[in-house]
Design an enzyme around this catalytic site. Structure first.
Site, PDB file in Angstrom:
ATOM      1  N   GLU A 150      10.438 -39.933 -18.625  1.00 35.21           N
ATOM      2  CA  GLU A 150      11.033 -40.245 -20.214  1.00 35.21           C
ATOM      3  C   GLU A 150      11.265 -39.748 -21.763  1.00 35.21           C
ATOM      4  O   GLU A 150      11.937 -39.201 -20.415  1.00 35.21           O
ATOM      5  CB  GLU A 150       9.750 -41.690 -20.563  1.00 35.21           C
ATOM      6  CG  GLU A 150       8.472 -39.944 -20.547  1.00 35.21           C
ATOM      7  CD  GLU A 150       7.104 -40.712 -21.105  1.00 35.21           C
ATOM      8  OE1 GLU A 150       6.465 -41.905 -21.351  1.00 35.21           O
ATOM      9  OE2 GLU A 150       6.448 -40.635 -21.237  1.00 35.21           O
ATOM     10  N   ASP A 179       5.427 -39.437 -30.707  1.00 31.49           N
ATOM     11  CA  ASP A 179       6.437 -40.190 -30.355  1.00 31.49           C
ATOM     12  C   ASP A 179       7.470 -39.986 -31.386  1.00 31.49           C
ATOM     13  O   ASP A 179       8.369 -40.824 -31.905  1.00 31.49           O
ATOM     14  CB  ASP A 179       7.068 -41.266 -29.411  1.00 31.49           C
ATOM     15  CG  ASP A 179       5.571 -41.732 -28.420  1.00 31.49           C
ATOM     16  OD1 ASP A 179       5.355 -40.960 -27.817  1.00 31.49           O
ATOM     17  OD2 ASP A 179       5.580 -43.248 -28.599  1.00 31.49           O
TER      18      ASP A 179
END
Length: 820
Positions: A437, A226
């Site tokens: 997302e 991430d």
């Protein structure tokens, strides 16, 4: 494979989100010698969320019971059952046929269902064959007595045939009910007995994931997911989710895979991640590991944020507040809220300005009950933008409401207060088509670019966007553009396919687009490091451990982003490494890799020097035959005379400083004696041949089964001129005309008693020449002109004297010349 990976990731997300409100600490199956009776179930007391448990049956889901429990703080709640065989189970390994096992569980139900229902503890294999371990009638409870549970228990023998123990799963279900209870609660489940001996696990021999000369992945000795990249003071800082790091009982981040009771590495649940990792580089190839930021402190007292149970998907920014540069680190508490930390440096120390509360929660205006939008399903994946005028904005959200995969309407943007730790007004909808997302944001030529990951619902007939039927794939990165940071945003296109397209292993797709030294890049994660273990035959598939990579992107003058390709080659180095400044030992371009994830001595690691990452890091777990490397080290013409390592001996060993490859010429060898690992000192060796620009490899020599030493930092010392070397070298020049062209002839005489290496620099070129003692060497340089003006010849001189490299400089003027 891609769809299966999403299913595993979603299951892990739900478990971790539920676990965010449970006590920390995961009760694992007890360990004992093979043949002893041990607890075979993981998290039987349900105090670690749903970890270890899986729903069985179509539409069945698992959550936690809080007021309804037998003991402790939580029970396991099984929802939406429609058949007796629906329930909850977990895989059990190494059961022994013919052996006796004891089992127990406590059960409660109170809504739908007969007045009394028989519950059973059952062992089932993948083909549906089953063995009833224990069963008993349970009387329906009431909402007024939620702690009234009934025990089921007994002893049973594993049959010698009729069930495949290799695929056995142990669970709880009902038997013969007329009206099936749609919900039940179970707590304190136990299965005790002998385990079969583990077969020997073959030793792995995986190749390094990062090839010499490549720049992807950024690290292959640790994981990081991430990613978000912040530029500050000429360095790119990459903040990542700390895959494979857990906090131990003392608060120390410990490198650890999730494992089952047999010690097998299993799918990453992400529920144990409580830190964020930060690395930085000035050149995009040599990355300094600044370690793990201890963020989530709920239930452990070690993390900075007392309210958070997890720390995922960071984003960072810096801004002057009251004339002082401040740094802000935003992160997700699983999918249940967004927090912020502040610091005076990019690496910490960090503090929580929110006094133990979230910056963004479900009660933040606009998160829920926003007109024209759905409530945010997943409150996570923040991305921050500080605009040119100093105003700042936070983008976040995601998730897909049932039946609304085309237009989920769960993305949000909110303006931050001037202090960066408050919000200004209400969140607005970012209406991204097929949103899943991973909010991303950047600004280019006055436009605001919102990028995101599409969800995993297939659309074979396309998706109508702004009146045009568009192709929107699954798990890809797409982008939208707006004239305002608050939107509305207009959809443009997909730009980055799922990692499965390029590497054969998929999963969720998370990215960040950023500019560094006048070039645009995208950072993303992929399971490329773990894939090496799969390629080596150690695993049948990847386990959700992700690694950050970076590739260039191209933005046209009109702002259109060209399709992006993920690569293992990565990006070019932007600038050489200066060897004459302090270099942290955990600065690494390449390393020998991790051959076997089960072998603790395989692969170098980084650890705190103190109790937090900002107190400094060290390179550790260094074993014989391993190596680390620096890329494009610019020693210069004078070269490096010596190298010094600040380290602490353990078993002791040597560091061979090699040029250009792990087996290249040895420029010097540093010896570090054995010690207790806590006493640091400087260990130095003289160098030969370290001139010009080279990749530098540090080969660690010593026992392959013992840690040799820990290293804090290193430094090179530039060679200094030796008295007499340059004084005894003379330079003269003559001129001549050849076919109408003027030539400058430079003669170098060496009056020393050792050979000298010289670099002759003239306005018309440069040449390297070796001059033996007492000899003269002449080289001609063509001006390509009929005449040239007066000028100067420069001579860099170096020689080896008593094992050390000494240098000097000589200059000589030459007169103007013309061919007549």
């Amino acid at each position: 494979m891609q769809r299966r990976r999403w299913s595993l990731w979603r299951r892990a997300l739900v478990g971790a989100l539920v676990g965010a409100v449970a006590l920390t600490g995961v009760p694992l199956a007890a360990s004992a010698a093979d043949g002893d009776a041990v607890e075979l179930l993981t998290n039987g007391n349900m105090e670690s969320g749903t970890n270890g448990w899986t729903a069985k049956g179509t539409g069945v889901s698992l959550s936690l019971g809080y007021s309804t429990r037998h003991a402790g703080n939580t029970s396991l709640k099984v929802n939406a059952r429609t058949a007796d065989t629906d329930g909850a189970y977990q895989t059990v390994n190494r059961l022994v046929a013919g052996e006796s096992y004891t089992t127990s569980a406590w059960v409660h139900y109170r809504d739908a269902g007969d007045a009394s229902v028989t519950f059973a503890l059952t062992l089932r294999d993948a083909s549906g064959h089953s063995v009833t371990a224990a069963q008993a009638p349970v009387t329906k409870g009431t909402s007024s007595n939620t702690t009234l549970f009934t025990q089921i228990g007994g002893t049973f023998v594993i049959p010698s045939s009729g069930i495949d123990l290799a695929t056995a799963r142990f669970g709880i279900e009902t038997v013969g009910s007329t009206v099936t209870p749609d919900i039940f609660f179970v707590d304190d489940v136990s299965l005790v007995g002998k385990r079969a001996a583990l077969p020997p696990r073959p030793v792995g021999n995986a190749a390094p994931a990062k090839a010499i000369g490549a720049s992807n992945p950024l690290m292959d000795y640790e994981y990081g997911a991430d990613p978000f990249v912040m530029e500050y003071d000429g360095r790119a800082y990459v903040y990542m989710t700390s895959d494979a790091y857990e906090l131990d009982a003392t608060g120390k981040p410990t490198y650890a895979y999730e494992k089952n009771s047999d010690g097998d590495i299993v799918d990453n649940s992400y529920g144990k991640i409580k830190t964020l990792t930060v690395i930085s580089s000035a050149d995009m190839v040599n990355w300094t590991n600044h370690g793990q930021i201890k963020v989530a402190g709920r239930g452990n007292g070690f993390g900075v944020s007392s309210w958070a149970s997890n720390s995922w998907a960071p984003t960072a920014a810096h801004k002057k507040i009251d004339g002082v540069e401040k740094f802000f680190l935003y992160y997700a508490n699983s999918a249940g809220g967004i927090g912020v930390l502040t610091s005076n440096t990019p690496v910490g120390p960090w503090t929580d300005p929110m006094n133990g509360t979230a910056l963004i929660s479900s009660s933040t205006p606009g998160v829920n009950n926003l007109a024209g939008a759905n409530n945010v399903v997943w409150l996570f994946d923040p991305a921050v933008l500080v605009d040119d005028d100093g105003s700042a904005y936070l983008y976040f959200g995601g998730g897909v409401p049932t039946g609304q995969s085309d237009w989920p309407k769960t993305g949000r943007v909110i303006k931050l207060g001037a202090d960066m730790v408050s919000v200004d007004g209400s969140a607005a909808l970012v209406d991204a088509p097929a949103l899943f997302e991973d909010s991303g944001i950047h600004k280019f030529n006055g436009k605001y670019y919102y990028s995101f990951c599409t969800n995993f619902t297939g659309r074979p007939n396309g998706l109508m966007i702004d009146g045009v039927n568009r192709t929107v794939g699954t798990g890809n990165i797409a982008y939208m553009v707006s004239d305002s940071p608050m939107g509305p945003f207009t959809y443009v296109d997909q730009i980055l396919p799922n990692p499965a397209t390029f590497f054969g292993v998929g999963g969720n797709n998370h990215h960040a687009i950023f500019e560094f030294k006048n070039q645009w890049y995208v950072a993303y994660h992929a399971q490329t490091v773990f894939k090496k273990f799969v390629d080596d035959g150690q695993f049948s598939g990847v386990k959700g451990y992700r690694s950050t990579q970076i590739d260039k992107i191209s933005i046209a003058p009109d702002g259109t982003i060209a399709p992006i390709t993920m690569t293992m080659a990565g990006v070019d180095q932007v600038g050489d490494l200066n060897p004459y400044a302090r270099i942290e030992s955990e600065t690494i371009a390449w390393d020998s890799g991790v051959r076997d994830p089960y072998t603790t001595t395989a692969g170098i690691r980084t650890e705190f020097l103190g109790t937090t990452n900002d107190q400094g890091m060290k390179l550790t777990n260094i074993n014989g035959s391993e190596w680390t490397a620096l890329s494009s080290v610019a020693f210069g013409d004078k070269g490096a005379a010596s190298v010094s390592f600040h380290g602490a001996g353990k078993a002791g060993g040597q560091i061979e400083v090699r040029l250009d490859s792990p087996t290249g010429p040895v420029a010097g060898t540093v010896s570090i004696p054995a010690g207790d690992g806590s006493t640091y000192a400087d260990y130095t060796a003289e160098l030969t041949g370290a001139t010009g620009t080279h990749d530098v490899f540090f080969s660690y020599v010593g026992s392959a089964s013992a840690q040799l030493f820990d290293l804090d930092y290193l430094s090179f010392t530039e060679a200094t001129p030796h008295v007499g070397i340059a004084d005894k070298v003379t330079v003269t020049s003559t001129s001549r005309c050849v076919a109408g062209t003027s030539y400058l002839a430079v003669s170098v005489n060496n009056g020393n008693d050792v050979a000298v290496e010289t670099t002759i620099t003239t306005p018309y070129g440069k040449k390297k020449v070796t001059v033996q003692p007492g000899k003269t060497v002449t080289n001609a340089f063509t001006s390509r002109l009929k005449a040239y003006p007066a000028g100067q010849v420069s001579l860099a001189v170096s020689a080896s004297v008593d094992g050390a490299t000494v240098t000097g400089d000589v200059q000589a003027d030459f007169a103007a010349f013309s061919c007549k």
